[in-house]
Design a protein around this motif. Structure first.
Motif, PDB file in Angstrom:
ATOM      1  N   VAL A  81       0.843  -1.193   0.000  1.00  0.00           N
ATOM      2  CA  VAL A  81       0.000   0.000   0.000  1.00  0.00           C
ATOM      3  C   VAL A  81       0.881   1.248   0.000  1.00  0.00           C
ATOM      4  CG1 VAL A  81      -1.920  -1.147   1.144  1.00  0.00           C
ATOM      5  CG2 VAL A  81      -0.129  -0.089   2.529  1.00  0.00           C
ATOM      6  N   ASP A  82       0.273   2.409  -0.279  1.00  0.00           N
ATOM      7  CA  ASP A  82       1.058   3.636  -0.311  1.00  0.00           C
ATOM      8  C   ASP A  82       1.529   3.981   1.104  1.00  0.00           C
ATOM      9  OD1 ASP A  82      -0.673   5.902   0.979  1.00  0.00           O
ATOM     10  OD2 ASP A  82      -2.055   4.857  -0.354  1.00  0.00           O
ATOM     11  N   PRO A  83       2.547   4.837   1.231  1.00  0.00           N
ATOM     12  CA  PRO A  83       3.167   5.082   2.546  1.00  0.00           C
ATOM     13  C   PRO A  83       2.203   5.564   3.617  1.00  0.00           C
ATOM     14  CG  PRO A  83       4.600   5.888   0.808  1.00  0.00           C
ATOM     15  CD  PRO A  83       3.313   5.482   0.148  1.00  0.00           C
ATOM     16  N   ALA A  84       1.318   6.508   3.287  1.00  0.00           N
ATOM     17  CA  ALA A  84       0.388   7.016   4.294  1.00  0.00           C
ATOM     18  C   ALA A  84      -0.542   5.911   4.774  1.00  0.00           C
ATOM     19  CB  ALA A  84      -0.410   8.197   3.745  1.00  0.00           C
ATOM     20  N   ARG A  85      -0.964   5.062   3.867  1.00  0.00           N
ATOM     21  CA  ARG A  85      -1.830   3.934   4.233  1.00  0.00           C
ATOM     22  C   ARG A  85      -1.066   2.938   5.107  1.00  0.00           C
ATOM     23  NH1 ARG A  85      -4.453   0.365   5.814  1.00  0.00           N
ATOM     24  NH2 ARG A  85      -5.837  -1.089   4.710  1.00  0.00           N
ATOM     25  N   ALA A  86       0.191   2.685   4.776  1.00  0.00           N
ATOM     26  CA  ALA A  86       0.998   1.771   5.593  1.00  0.00           C
ATOM     27  C   ALA A  86       1.181   2.319   7.003  1.00  0.00           C
ATOM     28  CB  ALA A  86       2.355   1.547   4.933  1.00  0.00           C
ATOM     29  N   LEU A  87       1.449   3.614   7.107  1.00  0.00           N
ATOM     30  CA  LEU A  87       1.643   4.214   8.424  1.00  0.00           C
ATOM     31  C   LEU A  87       0.353   4.185   9.232  1.00  0.00           C
ATOM     32  CD1 LEU A  87       3.625   5.643  10.313  1.00  0.00           C
ATOM     33  CD2 LEU A  87       2.968   7.815   9.252  1.00  0.00           C
ATOM     34  N   ALA A  88      -0.777   4.440   8.575  1.00  0.00           N
ATOM     35  CA  ALA A  88      -2.067   4.358   9.268  1.00  0.00           C
ATOM     36  C   ALA A  88      -2.312   2.945   9.785  1.00  0.00           C
ATOM     37  CB  ALA A  88      -3.194   4.788   8.330  1.00  0.00           C
ATOM     38  N   ALA A  89      -1.945   1.943   8.991  1.00  0.00           N
ATOM     39  CA  ALA A  89      -2.113   0.550   9.436  1.00  0.00           C
ATOM     40  C   ALA A  89      -1.224   0.244  10.628  1.00  0.00           C
ATOM     41  CB  ALA A  89      -1.803  -0.399   8.275  1.00  0.00           C
ATOM     42  N   ILE A  90      -0.009   0.777  10.636  1.00  0.00           N
ATOM     43  CA  ILE A  90       0.889   0.573  11.769  1.00  0.00           C
ATOM     44  C   ILE A  90       0.270   1.138  13.039  1.00  0.00           C
ATOM     45  CG2 ILE A  90       3.085   1.353  12.758  1.00  0.00           C
ATOM     46  CD1 ILE A  90       4.278   1.027   9.900  1.00  0.00           C
ATOM     47  N   PHE A  91      -0.271   2.355  12.962  1.00  0.00           N
ATOM     48  CA  PHE A  91      -0.866   2.945  14.159  1.00  0.00           C
ATOM     49  C   PHE A  91      -2.159   2.249  14.567  1.00  0.00           C
ATOM     50  CE2 PHE A  91       2.119   6.395  13.596  1.00  0.00           C
ATOM     51  CZ  PHE A  91       2.373   6.759  14.911  1.00  0.00           C
TER      52      PHE A  91
END
Length: 436
Positions: A402-412
């Motif tokens: 997924v795109d970076p912002a989506r990946a970071l949202a998933a991490i949080f």
């Protein structure tokens, strides 16, 4: 930097700018290189560029992992580790029923040592590298804590909690004793290694005017000291403060009379505030520790984030252990997201804003943003190595590229302490999940 350089190769996220002000504040590097030398960041860029810049550097291949700046917790109580999970209370009932009896136990030095170790280990294992820690009411317990904190490798700011009324008698001290004990602790621990001292009245409810004068004197004698306390957490608390200080226009005015609101002041909560207090906080340059899990668990209310942003009041996140629900700063960011979605003035936090609130915002609130908070070259190499366990929901999302912002949202959304593989402070490994 003349020492040996090590390059950590992994995906990298950090926010060198404030994403509430800049839409492009998130720096996301899929194949990143973080060069570390002499405990500081030497470079942060695409791995190909960093490896060319430092061709002789040792490389740790951490591909499949994510590097985030170390988390900063701006409000957490060291004596409250063992009262986590006390649900069903409001703030004042929770204090009387759970908190104060537990905190009185720290008069026992052996118990204080045990709790210190448990507390510091939990910070590490959840990726927190810097914490503003509400301390204990006993000088002996604070000695235990500072000594353990100095050995932990963490950046710890804390202080003796000062109260002379309204609490269990065992937790009260005279203003004279408070001053002498605070001075002793400051001499022994302030600015020793990674330690610093915070003048810490519990809250105006339990601090008389002479005790607040002690706080003022300590700060006047050493401007490098931090200050922390509570403000505007619960309506009953606010009403009682108004009764005890009839001369004060509002809760903040109590602290202002004693010059306790300034650049190195952090006030926890500030839920039940008003435009006048927000304006004055902004003028003072003071910051708020926003504790979303605690605010919900104790039924205190929803933090008016939009009002704080509009008034240009700085804020960061705090776990508020043990009123909160644990040590995880990513969980606090997720809870902040959830509560702001349903706040009276609703907001939708971005993944970049969530990362900022757990990292650089805390550094700014502590007046430490020149040293920590992101991966700008020259700052300390405080970092978290995060990796999703195999077959976990997070691993599945990240495998989808997924795109970076989506990946970071998933991490949080999905990452917990099981994802924290390693933690470094100043380039020193202070936690390795394989060794714990």
């Amino acid at each position: 930097m003349t020492g040996p350089v090590q390059i950590l190769r992994a995906s990298i996220f950090n926010t060198p700018q404030n994403p509430f002000d800049f839409s492009d504040a998130l720096v996301a590097i899929e194949d990143g290189g973080l060069a570390v030398a002499e405990g500081c960041i030497a470079a942060c860029d695409d791995y190909s560029r960093v490896s060319r810049q430092f061709p002789d550097a040792a490389v740790r291949d951490l591909r499949g992992s994510y590097l985030l700046p170390g988390f900063v917790d701006t409000h957490v109580h060291y004596p409250q580790v063992r009262i986590l999970g006390g649900l069903g209370y409001s703030v004042l009932d929770w204090l009387q029923g759970l908190t104060l009896p537990e905190e009185a136990k720290l008069a026992d030095t052996k118990y204080a040592n045990q709790i210190s170790g448990e507390f510091l280990q939990q910070l590490k294992s959840h990726g927190t590298t810097t914490a503003l820690v509400f301390g204990a009411h006993f000088e002996s317990a604070m000695t235990c804590f500072f000594e353990a904190g100095g050995q932990s490798g963490l950046r710890i700011i804390s202080g003796l909690v000062l109260s002379d009324r309204g609490l269990t008698p065992a937790l009260q001290q005279t203003p004279e004793a408070a001053y002498e004990q605070s001075k002793s602790l400051i001499r022994r621990f302030h600015r020793k290694g990674r330690l610093a001292y915070a003048v810490t009245p519990r809250f105006a409810l339990s601090a008389s005017e002479p005790m607040l004068q002690v706080c003022e004197a300590l700060r006047r004698e050493d401007a490098s000291l931090h200050f922390t306390t509570h403000v505007n957490e619960n309506p009953r608390e606010v009403e009682e403060v108004a009764r005890l200080f009839p001369w004060a226009a509002d809760y903040l005015a109590v602290y202002e009379r004693y010059h306790l609101a300034g650049r190195r002041s952090i006030f926890a909560h500030n839920i039940h505030t008003c435009d006048s207090q927000l304006h004055r906080l902004s003028v003072h340059g003071a910051a708020i520790a926003h504790c979303p899990c605690s605010n919900a668990a104790l039924g205190s209310g929803i933090f008016p984030m939009k009002h704080h942003l509009d008034a240009r009041v700085r804020f960061a996140l705090g776990s508020d252990v043990g009123g909160g629900t644990g040590f995880g700063m990513m969980k606090e960011a997720l809870q902040a997201y959830l509560l702001q979605r349903v706040a009276p003035q609703a907001m939708t936090l971005t993944a970049a804003q969530m990362l900022y609130l757990t990292t650089r915002a805390g550094a700014e609130a502590l007046d430490m943003d020149a040293e920590i908070g992101d991966f700008t070259p020259g700052k300390a190499a405080d970092l978290v190595v995060l990796q999703a366990p195999q077959k976990s929901p997070l691993a599945g999302v990240l495998a989808a590229k997924v795109d970076p912002a989506r990946a970071l949202a998933a991490i949080f959304t999905l990452a917990g302490s099981e994802c924290i593989r390693e933690v470094q402070v100043g380039g020193e490994v202070i936690y390795d999940i394989a060794a714990n």
